[in-house]
Design a protein around this motif. Sequence first.
Motif, mmCIF file in Angstrom:
data_model
loop_
_atom_site.group_PDB
_atom_site.id
_atom_site.type_symbol
_atom_site.label_atom_id
_atom_site.label_comp_id
_atom_site.label_asym_id
_atom_site.label_seq_id
_atom_site.Cartn_x
_atom_site.Cartn_y
_atom_site.Cartn_z
ATOM 1 N N ILE A 1 0.850 -1.186 0.000
ATOM 2 C CA ILE A 1 0.000 0.000 0.000
ATOM 3 C C ILE A 1 0.889 1.242 0.000
ATOM 4 N N ALA B 1 0.541 5.681 0.026
ATOM 5 C CA ALA B 1 -0.366 6.823 0.164
ATOM 6 C C ALA B 1 0.415 7.993 0.740
ATOM 7 N N HIS C 1 -5.491 5.176 0.804
ATOM 8 C CA HIS C 1 -5.223 4.504 -0.468
ATOM 9 C C HIS C 1 -6.513 4.053 -1.139
#
Length: 270
Positions: free
Chosen positions: A120, A122, A187
């Motif tokens: 992930i 972000a 995200h």
Amino acid sequence: MSMILTPENYYSKEANQHYMSVSQFKDFDNCEAAALAKLNGEYSEGEVDAFTLGSYVHAAVEGTSAFDEFVGNHPEIYCKSGSNKGELRSEFKKADLMIDTVLKDPLCAQMLEGDKETIITAELFGVKWKSKIDVLNIDAGRMTDLKTVKEIRAKYWNNELRRWESFVEHYGYTIQMGVYTELERIHNRRFDRLEPFIVAVSKEEVPDKEIICFDDTTLDTALQKVAEKLPRIISVKEGFDEPKRCGKCKYCRRTKKAQIVHFMDLLEVI
């Protein structure tokens, strides 16, 4: 332009320079000088057995393919000589017990169901972050991190706070859970964050196991700590400020220059 992360480059020097991560944040929080040297490839503590054992357990939980790949890339887990040559080293036989402990427990096994090792990225507090979530189960509304620990109920003294704390606080896992849930929420553009859990399994002769949950106040407090410390860390990482030495870690001991000190200065405040 953001760097595209893959399992192959996730831990690379380039990825670590491009992104902030929880482990990198904790490194800088512990010792800026050591963290920067590590980031620049000037210092490495090496892969210790404890890390390899943890990765062994993670790979087994991830699945057969990941486990076979890990074993193939780590021949050091086998005895190299003697009557036990070719057999698993004793600590990894113990790891097999740890794996059985969590996979044969119905609730632990359930908490470990989901997408494994999900990457992930972000932006959080104006900084690009990366994370790799052990088990992500969006349908169930949770994420799970697997931890291998010496003892689940061991106590650690925090001299700054003047109190005992669990391994969760001692190793900064409240920060990890706070950051990971927030990164995943951002995200995936979701209003609510997933519920984070830790499945902990001990390295004792008879492994203990526990599923650990977190409250929102703890997660929010951890995120506030990150927000307060991040500007200084980024300033050091990008070369605008000189890194401070903690004076206690392996890197500082290895690179220090001796000086004359008064004997009373050897005592730290207890």
